[in-house]
Design a protein around this motif. Structure first.
Motif, PDB file in Angstrom:
ATOM      1  N   LEU A  28      29.778  69.624  20.837  1.00 19.36           N
ATOM      2  CA  LEU A  28      30.426  70.079  22.101  1.00 19.36           C
ATOM      3  C   LEU A  28      29.170  70.675  23.073  1.00 19.36           C
ATOM      4  CD1 LEU A  28      32.627  70.896  23.638  1.00 19.36           C
ATOM      5  CD2 LEU A  28      32.853  73.033  23.496  1.00 19.36           C
ATOM      6  N   LYS A  29      29.772  69.966  24.039  1.00 18.91           N
ATOM      7  CA  LYS A  29      28.688  70.349  24.958  1.00 18.91           C
ATOM      8  C   LYS A  29      28.838  70.171  26.368  1.00 18.91           C
ATOM      9  CE  LYS A  29      25.247  66.190  24.274  1.00 18.91           C
ATOM     10  NZ  LYS A  29      24.396  66.717  23.636  1.00 18.91           N
ATOM     11  N   ASP A  30      28.965  72.129  26.317  1.00 17.44           N
ATOM     12  CA  ASP A  30      29.896  72.417  27.897  1.00 17.44           C
ATOM     13  C   ASP A  30      28.308  73.594  28.068  1.00 17.44           C
ATOM     14  OD1 ASP A  30      31.365  74.186  29.814  1.00 17.44           O
ATOM     15  OD2 ASP A  30      32.352  74.639  27.768  1.00 17.44           O
ATOM     16  N   PHE A  31      27.656  73.083  29.349  1.00 19.77           N
ATOM     17  CA  PHE A  31      26.227  73.831  29.313  1.00 19.77           C
ATOM     18  C   PHE A  31      26.148  74.961  29.358  1.00 19.77           C
ATOM     19  CE2 PHE A  31      22.271  74.718  31.790  1.00 19.77           C
ATOM     20  CZ  PHE A  31      22.148  73.747  31.164  1.00 19.77           C
ATOM     21  N   ALA A  32      27.464  75.137  30.391  1.00 23.59           N
ATOM     22  CA  ALA A  32      27.573  76.693  31.021  1.00 23.59           C
ATOM     23  C   ALA A  32      28.568  76.954  31.311  1.00 23.59           C
ATOM     24  CB  ALA A  32      27.103  76.474  32.922  1.00 23.59           C
ATOM     25  N   GLY A  33      30.298  76.371  30.893  1.00 20.11           N
ATOM     26  CA  GLY A  33      31.364  76.374  30.368  1.00 20.11           C
ATOM     27  C   GLY A  33      32.176  76.540  30.882  1.00 20.11           C
ATOM     28  N   SER A  34      32.223  74.952  31.809  1.00 20.61           N
ATOM     29  CA  SER A  34      33.577  74.072  32.155  1.00 20.61           C
ATOM     30  C   SER A  34      35.201  74.980  31.065  1.00 20.61           C
ATOM     31  CB  SER A  34      33.613  73.687  32.363  1.00 20.61           C
ATOM     32  OG  SER A  34      32.887  72.749  33.463  1.00 20.61           O
ATOM     33  N   GLY A  35      34.644  75.024  30.111  1.00 21.83           N
ATOM     34  CA  GLY A  35      35.381  74.353  29.049  1.00 21.83           C
ATOM     35  C   GLY A  35      36.155  76.729  28.347  1.00 21.83           C
ATOM     36  N   LEU A  36      34.495  77.097  28.138  1.00 23.16           N
ATOM     37  CA  LEU A  36      34.719  78.269  27.077  1.00 23.16           C
ATOM     38  C   LEU A  36      34.701  79.068  27.569  1.00 23.16           C
ATOM     39  CD1 LEU A  36      31.838  77.231  24.992  1.00 23.16           C
ATOM     40  CD2 LEU A  36      34.044  76.815  24.668  1.00 23.16           C
ATOM     41  N   VAL A  37      34.615  78.942  29.288  1.00 22.62           N
ATOM     42  CA  VAL A  37      34.762  80.087  30.287  1.00 22.62           C
ATOM     43  C   VAL A  37      36.061  79.544  31.055  1.00 22.62           C
ATOM     44  CG1 VAL A  37      34.144  81.598  32.146  1.00 22.62           C
ATOM     45  CG2 VAL A  37      32.086  80.641  30.589  1.00 22.62           C
ATOM     46  N   HIS A  38      35.849  78.724  31.960  1.00 21.37           N
ATOM     47  CA  HIS A  38      36.754  78.498  33.601  1.00 21.37           C
ATOM     48  C   HIS A  38      38.578  77.915  32.855  1.00 21.37           C
ATOM     49  CE1 HIS A  38      34.052  79.428  36.320  1.00 21.37           C
ATOM     50  NE2 HIS A  38      33.141  79.086  35.772  1.00 21.37           N
ATOM     51  N   MET A  39      38.062  77.160  31.773  1.00 21.61           N
ATOM     52  CA  MET A  39      39.405  76.975  31.133  1.00 21.61           C
ATOM     53  C   MET A  39      40.275  77.787  30.371  1.00 21.61           C
ATOM     54  SD  MET A  39      40.007  73.386  28.802  1.00 21.61           S
ATOM     55  CE  MET A  39      41.539  72.839  28.502  1.00 21.61           C
ATOM     56  N   VAL A  40      39.380  78.852  29.685  1.00 25.62           N
ATOM     57  CA  VAL A  40      39.993  80.390  29.226  1.00 25.62           C
ATOM     58  C   VAL A  40      40.683  80.947  30.068  1.00 25.62           C
ATOM     59  CG1 VAL A  40      39.910  81.830  27.823  1.00 25.62           C
ATOM     60  CG2 VAL A  40      38.578  79.668  27.167  1.00 25.62           C
ATOM     61  N   GLY A  41      40.460  81.642  31.307  1.00 26.36           N
ATOM     62  CA  GLY A  41      40.609  81.559  32.163  1.00 26.36           C
ATOM     63  C   GLY A  41      42.008  81.001  32.698  1.00 26.36           C
ATOM     64  N   GLY A  42      41.531  79.706  33.369  1.00 26.38           N
ATOM     65  CA  GLY A  42      42.535  79.165  33.618  1.00 26.38           C
ATOM     66  C   GLY A  42      44.014  78.975  33.424  1.00 26.38           C
ATOM     67  N   ILE A  43      43.747  78.695  31.863  1.00 27.24           N
ATOM     68  CA  ILE A  43      45.074  78.804  31.008  1.00 27.24           C
ATOM     69  C   ILE A  43      45.700  80.147  30.875  1.00 27.24           C
ATOM     70  CG2 ILE A  43      46.050  78.244  28.503  1.00 27.24           C
ATOM     71  CD1 ILE A  43      45.477  75.691  29.891  1.00 27.24           C
ATOM     72  N   GLY A  44      44.729  81.619  30.291  1.00 26.28           N
ATOM     73  CA  GLY A  44      45.549  82.028  30.818  1.00 26.28           C
ATOM     74  C   GLY A  44      46.453  82.847  32.329  1.00 26.28           C
ATOM     75  N   ALA A  45      45.458  82.385  33.261  1.00 25.33           N
ATOM     76  CA  ALA A  45      46.115  82.850  34.653  1.00 25.33           C
ATOM     77  C   ALA A  45      47.968  81.722  34.347  1.00 25.33           C
ATOM     78  CB  ALA A  45      45.533  82.358  34.968  1.00 25.33           C
ATOM     79  N   LEU A  46      47.672  80.341  34.104  1.00 24.55           N
ATOM     80  CA  LEU A  46      49.443  79.758  34.094  1.00 24.55           C
ATOM     81  C   LEU A  46      50.046  80.188  33.262  1.00 24.55           C
ATOM     82  CD1 LEU A  46      50.473  77.647  34.632  1.00 24.55           C
ATOM     83  CD2 LEU A  46      49.545  76.273  32.619  1.00 24.55           C
ATOM     84  N   VAL A  47      49.899  81.133  31.786  1.00 24.37           N
ATOM     85  CA  VAL A  47      50.784  81.596  31.220  1.00 24.37           C
ATOM     86  C   VAL A  47      51.261  83.088  31.646  1.00 24.37           C
ATOM     87  CG1 VAL A  47      50.899  82.830  28.730  1.00 24.37           C
ATOM     88  CG2 VAL A  47      49.843  80.690  28.800  1.00 24.37           C
ATOM     89  N   GLY A  48      50.338  83.938  32.726  1.00 22.57           N
ATOM     90  CA  GLY A  48      50.577  84.782  33.025  1.00 22.57           C
ATOM     91  C   GLY A  48      51.402  84.900  34.069  1.00 22.57           C
ATOM     92  N   ALA A  49      51.296  83.959  35.256  1.00 26.53           N
ATOM     93  CA  ALA A  49      52.603  83.150  36.068  1.00 26.53           C
ATOM     94  C   ALA A  49      53.232  82.798  35.699  1.00 26.53           C
ATOM     95  CB  ALA A  49      51.701  81.978  37.204  1.00 26.53           C
ATOM     96  N   ILE A  50      53.708  82.247  34.918  1.00 24.98           N
ATOM     97  CA  ILE A  50      55.204  81.403  34.368  1.00 24.98           C
ATOM     98  C   ILE A  50      56.236  82.302  34.063  1.00 24.98           C
ATOM     99  CG2 ILE A  50      56.247  80.044  32.314  1.00 24.98           C
ATOM    100  CD1 ILE A  50      53.645  78.293  32.955  1.00 24.98           C
ATOM    101  N   ILE A  51      55.505  83.339  32.627  1.00 28.38           N
ATOM    102  CA  ILE A  51      56.156  83.816  32.804  1.00 28.38           C
ATOM    103  C   ILE A  51      56.351  85.163  33.447  1.00 28.38           C
ATOM    104  CG2 ILE A  51      55.919  86.258  30.609  1.00 28.38           C
ATOM    105  CD1 ILE A  51      54.222  84.720  28.898  1.00 28.38           C
ATOM    106  N   ILE A  52      55.789  85.462  33.957  1.00 33.70           N
ATOM    107  CA  ILE A  52      55.572  87.057  35.428  1.00 33.70           C
ATOM    108  C   ILE A  52      57.086  86.612  36.395  1.00 33.70           C
ATOM    109  CG2 ILE A  52      54.713  88.819  36.669  1.00 33.70           C
ATOM    110  CD1 ILE A  52      52.671  88.690  34.750  1.00 33.70           C
ATOM    111  N   GLY A  53      56.751  85.569  36.550  1.00 35.73           N
ATOM    112  CA  GLY A  53      57.324  85.197  37.677  1.00 35.73           C
ATOM    113  C   GLY A  53      56.600  84.934  39.297  1.00 35.73           C
ATOM    114  N   PRO A  54      57.582  84.049  39.994  1.00 32.28           N
ATOM    115  CA  PRO A  54      57.296  84.036  41.221  1.00 32.28           C
ATOM    116  C   PRO A  54      57.233  85.911  41.592  1.00 32.28           C
ATOM    117  CG  PRO A  54      59.380  83.286  41.127  1.00 32.28           C
ATOM    118  CD  PRO A  54      58.820  83.375  39.531  1.00 32.28           C
ATOM    119  N   ARG A  55      56.750  86.010  42.711  1.00 32.17           N
ATOM    120  CA  ARG A  55      56.681  87.212  44.038  1.00 32.17           C
ATOM    121  C   ARG A  55      58.457  87.307  44.044  1.00 32.17           C
ATOM    122  NH1 ARG A  55      51.735  85.588  47.106  1.00 32.17           N
ATOM    123  NH2 ARG A  55      51.935  84.214  46.075  1.00 32.17           N
ATOM    124  N   THR A  56      58.724  88.236  44.620  1.00 30.37           N
ATOM    125  CA  THR A  56      60.033  88.003  45.809  1.00 30.37           C
ATOM    126  C   THR A  56      59.379  88.042  46.935  1.00 30.37           C
ATOM    127  OG1 THR A  56      60.378  90.672  44.615  1.00 30.37           O
ATOM    128  CG2 THR A  56      61.333  90.077  46.397  1.00 30.37           C
TER     129      THR A  56
END
Length: 292
Positions: A28-56
């Motif tokens: 794998l070539k991921d010099f400073a973390g597009s996948g291993l750092v940023h994509m990890v956080g982005g996927i977690g954020a998407l899951v959280g947004a879907i489960i918790i739902g929109p603000r009132t």
């Protein structure tokens, strides 16, 4: 992190012949973390947004203005803090600066870390001013465009030439804008566009490393545009990250929200605002003046 950076994970290790490989091909070539750092956080954020739902009231057209960012200067200041920090962990990921070769590599990384966000930020700013409704000058969008370019170049920054970084940043700006618009269309309330910036552009950064980077340049590139075979490993890494992070985030966030009610503020709390309900002094944002 273990999969790609430990030297012993299935995505990157040294085989018996001394070659840098993975379980599916080249390492794998991921010099400073597009996948291993940023994509990890982005996927977690998407899951959280879907489960918790929109603000009132988030998707009530009459309340649209209530959800717009209120401090553009702080937004810009925060963006420059992040950009400055990127010059630490992107060039710093060379992990050495003791000879001419490592110094040149760090310099290349720094140049790429400048060009890609410049292009992405300007593109998003232009799109929102000239193409995307309501066609206004959107400084907040400009800032997220800059971050999109930074995330996009984080994986390939040490393997590509500056002209390739410009292309990667340009496409990163399009990826961010498209993902941001898609979430709005799906009515997924991602408050700060965490998934478009970190998830979608993190994915693009991983894939860009599979497309760009000329092996003949001697800087570690192995892109398919030059006859390389890197793309397959990058795709497998993206799929593994999505499955692992998406699954674990669901397992953690779903019961916290639905069973323990620990992830969402009440409607009354949201209406009054956390600044009034939890912080002191209460007039830090002018609330005291409004009451008076």
């Amino acid at each position: 992190i273990w999969w790609g950076w430990s030297g012993s994970g299935f995505l990157a290790y040294t085989d018996e012949k001394g070659d840098f490989v993975s379980s599916v091909g080249p390492g794998l070539k991921d010099f400073a973390g597009s996948g291993l750092v940023h994509m990890v956080g982005g996927i977690g954020a998407l899951v959280g947004a879907i489960i918790i739902g929109p603000r009132t009231g988030r998707w009530d057209p009459s309340k649209e203005a209530e959800f717009e960012g209120h401090s553009i200067p702080f937004c810009v200041l925060g963006t420059f803090f992040l950009w400055f920090g990127w010059f630490g962990f992107n060039p710093g990921s060379t992990l050495a600066m003791q000879d001419k070769g490592s110094a040149n590599l760090a310099g290349l990384v720094a140049v790429n870390t400048t060009l890609s966000p410049c292009v992405a930020g300007l593109l998003v700013f232009a799109l929102r001013a000239l193409v995307v409704e309501p066609k206004l000058l959107d400084v907040g969008g400009f800032c997220n465009g800059i971050l999109a370019g930074l995330v996009s170049i984080t994986a390939p920054c040490g393997f590509v030439k500056p002209w390739e970084a410009i292309i990667i940043g340009f496409i990163g700006g399009l990826v961010y804008q498209g993902a941001s618009m898609l979430l709005r269309r799906l009515k997924i309330d991602d408050v700060v566009d965490a998934f478009p910036v970190h998830g979608a552009c993190g994915l693009w950064g991983l894939l860009a490393t599979g497309f760009f980077g000329n092996p003949d340049e001697g800087i570690g590139g192995n892109g398919v545009f030059y006859g390389g075979d890197q793309l397959g490993t990058q795709i497998v890494a993206a799929l593994a990250i999505t499955a692992w992070v998406g699954g674990l985030s669901t397992i953690i966030i779903y019961p916290l929200h639905h069973t323990f009610d620990a992830m969402r503020l009440s409607d009354d709390f949201q209406e009054a605002g956390a600044d009034v309900m939890e912080h002191s002094p209460s007039k830090a944002y002018g609330h005291g003046a409004q009451k008076a």
